[in-house]
Write a protein that holds these residues in place. Structure first.
Motif, PDB file in Angstrom:
ATOM      1  N   UNK A  61       0.896  -1.243  -0.206  1.00 41.44           N
ATOM      2  CA  UNK A  61      -0.052  -0.003   0.133  1.00 41.44           C
ATOM      3  C   UNK A  61       0.763   1.196  -0.130  1.00 41.44           C
ATOM      4  N   UNK A  62       2.038   1.252   0.886  1.00 37.51           N
ATOM      5  CA  UNK A  62       2.749   2.555   0.762  1.00 37.51           C
ATOM      6  C   UNK A  62       3.440   2.520  -0.505  1.00 37.51           C
ATOM      7  N   UNK A  63       3.743   1.719  -1.272  1.00 38.40           N
ATOM      8  CA  UNK A  63       4.511   1.710  -2.510  1.00 38.40           C
ATOM      9  C   UNK A  63       3.441   2.457  -3.634  1.00 38.40           C
ATOM     10  N   UNK A 134      -5.386  -2.865 -11.239  1.00 36.88           N
ATOM     11  CA  UNK A 134      -3.957  -2.864 -11.259  1.00 36.88           C
ATOM     12  C   UNK A 134      -3.606  -2.744  -9.972  1.00 36.88           C
ATOM     13  N   UNK A 135      -4.050  -2.456  -8.899  1.00 33.95           N
ATOM     14  CA  UNK A 135      -3.575  -2.710  -7.580  1.00 33.95           C
ATOM     15  C   UNK A 135      -3.608  -4.099  -7.070  1.00 33.95           C
ATOM     16  N   UNK A 136      -4.443  -4.655  -7.467  1.00 30.53           N
ATOM     17  CA  UNK A 136      -4.699  -6.259  -7.343  1.00 30.53           C
ATOM     18  C   UNK A 136      -3.439  -6.957  -8.068  1.00 30.53           C
ATOM     19  N   UNK A 137      -3.170  -6.457  -9.387  1.00 34.17           N
ATOM     20  CA  UNK A 137      -2.136  -7.111 -10.076  1.00 34.17           C
ATOM     21  C   UNK A 137      -0.647  -6.781  -9.389  1.00 34.17           C
ATOM     22  N   UNK A 138      -0.592  -5.457  -8.972  1.00 36.90           N
ATOM     23  CA  UNK A 138       0.488  -5.203  -8.525  1.00 36.90           C
ATOM     24  C   UNK A 138       1.018  -6.139  -7.078  1.00 36.90           C
ATOM     25  N   UNK A 193      -9.948  -3.850  -1.390  1.00 34.18           N
ATOM     26  CA  UNK A 193     -10.608  -3.235  -0.327  1.00 34.18           C
ATOM     27  C   UNK A 193     -10.055  -2.130   0.165  1.00 34.18           C
ATOM     28  N   UNK A 194      -9.003  -2.133   0.333  1.00 32.84           N
ATOM     29  CA  UNK A 194      -8.202  -0.990   1.003  1.00 32.84           C
ATOM     30  C   UNK A 194      -8.081   0.265   0.112  1.00 32.84           C
ATOM     31  N   UNK A 196      -9.871   1.006  -2.413  1.00 33.73           N
ATOM     32  CA  UNK A 196     -11.220   1.320  -2.749  1.00 33.73           C
ATOM     33  C   UNK A 196     -11.766   2.228  -1.576  1.00 33.73           C
ATOM     34  N   UNK A 197     -11.189   1.887  -0.514  1.00 29.07           N
ATOM     35  CA  UNK A 197     -11.922   2.693   0.786  1.00 29.07           C
ATOM     36  C   UNK A 197     -11.024   3.918   1.049  1.00 29.07           C
ATOM     37  N   UNK A 198      -9.696   3.819   0.749  1.00 35.99           N
ATOM     38  CA  UNK A 198      -8.713   4.871   0.964  1.00 35.99           C
ATOM     39  C   UNK A 198      -7.731   4.942  -0.243  1.00 35.99           C
ATOM     40  N   UNK A 199      -8.061   5.634  -1.342  1.00 40.48           N
ATOM     41  CA  UNK A 199      -7.495   5.819  -2.569  1.00 40.48           C
ATOM     42  C   UNK A 199      -5.800   6.331  -2.027  1.00 40.48           C
ATOM     43  N   UNK A 200      -4.828   5.363  -2.338  1.00 34.30           N
ATOM     44  CA  UNK A 200      -3.495   5.646  -1.951  1.00 34.30           C
ATOM     45  C   UNK A 200      -3.026   6.979  -2.255  1.00 34.30           C
TER      46      UNK A 200
END
Length: 209
Positions: A61-63, A134-138, A193-194, A196-200
């Motif tokens: 997530x930090x990435x 993309x986030x899931x793929x990463x 899930x994360x 979607x709730x809090x866009x990084x």
């Protein structure tokens, strides 16, 4: 006019320094959170190291939030703490084996979790569903890199643990895949899930359009 320009430039420098310090603090916090999540005693642990865990989630997530460079730095901190908490010397016990163990089982395996943003970037121009994909793929991609590191380590360093008559590569594949696959699925699902709730990128709920 010159004084105003200097003042504007000073404000920009202060803002850059503030943003850099904030990012460093966030990275340290995320690395500490990763270590804390790694300590949660989930039921599935392998006998010779390796487990299903949640530790990768904060680093990935930090990435996404701060980019690959800072993500790598947070991953390296995570790797260093992991070594301090419990470093297993490979059976060979020589300097070459120990260095290979440090690189494959810790440095590469955990630091590369911070490169997730590199794999997710091509999806940034898409809509909400595309970005979440993309986030899931990463998350899946860096989990695959971590698996490859452990798979190679299992063959090169830990092959003596393979049961008699079982090929080393097959033993490493099954042993490491047994916990790495659940880790990849958990991390990918958690990112969807994360994020979607809090866009990084904005730290607000992701827009639906």
């Amino acid at each position: 006019m010159k004084d105003r320009r200097n003042e504007t430039e000073s404000k920009k420098i202060r803002k850059r320094n503030h943003d850099s310090l904030t990012a460093m603090i966030e990275g340290a916090v995320m690395a500490a959170l990763a270590v804390a999540l790694e300590l949660i005693p989930l039921p599935f642990r392998m006998p010779y190291g390796g487990s299903v865990s949640l530790g990768a989630i904060p680093i990935v997530y930090y990435s996404y939030r701060r980019g690959t460079g800072r993500g790598l730095a947070a991953g390296l901190i995570f790797a260093g703490v992991q070594m301090l908490m419990g470093f297993y010397v490979p059976p060979a016990g020589n300097a070459g084996a120990i260095i290979a163990c440090i690189l494959l089982d810790y440095v590469f395996a955990f630091a590369f979790l911070g490169t997730a943003d590199m794999f997710a970037k091509p999806f940034e121009r898409f809509s909400r569903v595309g970005r979440l994909t993309g986030y899931a793929f990463g998350a899946a991609a860096v989990s695959a890199v971590r698996f490859i590191c452990s798979f190679l380590s299992g063959i090169v360093l830990w092959g003596s643990y393979a049961p008699e008559g079982v090929d080393v590569w097959y033993y490493s594949l099954v042993y490491n895949g047994g916990y790495m696959l659940p880790n990849a699925l958990i991390c990918s699902a958690a990112m969807v899930m994360l994020c979607a709730a809090v866009d990084p990128k904005t730290t607000r709920p992701m827009k639906k359009n």
